[in-house]
Motif scaffolding. Structure first.
Motif, mmCIF file in Angstrom:
data_model
loop_
_atom_site.group_PDB
_atom_site.id
_atom_site.type_symbol
_atom_site.label_atom_id
_atom_site.label_comp_id
_atom_site.label_asym_id
_atom_site.label_seq_id
_atom_site.Cartn_x
_atom_site.Cartn_y
_atom_site.Cartn_z
ATOM 1 N N VAL A 150 5.439 4.226 -7.271
ATOM 2 C CA VAL A 150 5.318 3.674 -5.923
ATOM 3 C C VAL A 150 4.326 2.522 -5.905
ATOM 4 O O VAL A 150 3.320 2.533 -6.620
ATOM 5 N N GLU A 151 4.625 1.518 -5.124
ATOM 6 C CA GLU A 151 3.695 0.428 -4.825
ATOM 7 C C GLU A 151 3.309 0.586 -3.365
ATOM 8 O O GLU A 151 4.172 0.548 -2.488
ATOM 9 N N HIS A 152 2.031 0.780 -3.112
ATOM 10 C CA HIS A 152 1.615 1.106 -1.751
ATOM 11 C C HIS A 152 0.382 0.305 -1.351
ATOM 12 O O HIS A 152 -0.312 -0.283 -2.196
ATOM 13 N N ALA A 153 0.094 0.302 -0.060
ATOM 14 C CA ALA A 153 -1.067 -0.415 0.463
ATOM 15 C C ALA A 153 -2.345 0.170 -0.115
ATOM 16 O O ALA A 153 -2.451 1.380 -0.336
ATOM 17 N N ILE A 154 -3.329 -0.686 -0.371
ATOM 18 C CA ILE A 154 -4.588 -0.224 -0.936
ATOM 19 C C ILE A 154 -5.372 0.610 0.083
ATOM 20 O O ILE A 154 -6.145 1.491 -0.289
ATOM 21 N N PHE A 155 -5.132 0.352 1.377
ATOM 22 C CA PHE A 155 -5.820 1.132 2.412
ATOM 23 C C PHE A 155 -5.233 2.534 2.505
ATOM 24 O O PHE A 155 -4.028 2.715 2.526
ATOM 25 N N GLN A 156 -6.115 3.539 2.567
ATOM 26 C CA GLN A 156 -5.708 4.934 2.706
ATOM 27 C C GLN A 156 -6.509 5.586 3.824
ATOM 28 O O GLN A 156 -7.679 5.254 4.027
#
Length: 205
Positions: free
Chosen positions: A176-182
């Motif tokens: 998965v490629e996901h936003a760095i913000f969690q």
């Protein structure tokens, strides 16, 4: 430029046979392929009248040269470009050409902060109705992550064919490629951009 004079230590740091320059500017990148070529850098040097002049150095890049960004992510020579600043480590053995040439050991490019992170893990479950994908350890909520899926999320198989979320099964290995913000929730949540899976399923790669 005589690299043995008093100005040598002002612009370079030496550790044995390894020299280092910080915050040099890439002036040119030449590629024979993705892994070999050279990078021409410039850096400021103060002369005896306290004026700052630009000096140049050609870093020859080979298969053993490490290229990365300041976040530790591996790059290739094709990722470097004119105008990027770099920290460079290279051999103290230089040619007497103009500009001098030397073997590059490590080039660290100062790039922009990444906005996307990449993660490979097992699917715990999917929720197509609410647009969620959970990965990680199915027996430990503290070792899981929830990804939110929107209409902009791309889901593909290993052959780059687009598929739907309901084709993904628990236990399958996904990238998965996901936003760095969690979020700070448990499990944490992040926005999902690109999602691919491997047909080997529970057996892995």
């Amino acid at each position: 430029m005589d690299y043995t004079d008093g100005f040598f230590q002002e612009i370079m740091f030496q550790n044995g046979n390894v020299l280092r320059i910080d915050n040099a500017l890439i002036e040119e990148v030449y590629k024979t392929n993705q892994r070999t070529g050279y990078v021409l850098i410039s850096y400021g040097i103060e002369d005896r009248t306290n004026r700052i002049n630009n000096d140049f150095l050609r870093l020859n890049v080979g298969k053993d040269t490490i290229i990365m960004n300041q976040f530790g992510e591996t790059l290739c020579l094709c990722d470097l470009a004119e105008g990027i600043t770099v920290d460079a480590e290279f051999s103290s053995a230089m040619t007497r050409s103009i500009p001098p040439q030397t073997r590059a050991f490590r080039i660290i490019a100062n790039t922009e902060a990444p906005t996307v992170m990449v993660k490979t893990d097992r699917v715990v479950n999917t929720d197509e109705e609410n647009g969620f994908l959970t990965t990680g350890n199915p027996y430990d909520i503290n070792d899981q992550m929830i990804f939110t899926i929107s209409g902009e999320t791309i889901i593909i198989d290993q052959n780059y064919n687009q598929i739907s979320l309901n084709e993904i099964q628990p236990g399958q290995l996904v990238r998965v490629e996901h936003a760095i913000f969690q979020t700070l929730s448990i499990p944490p949540k992040a926005r999902l951009f690109l999602f691919s899976f491997f047909k080997q399923g529970k057996k892995g790669l």
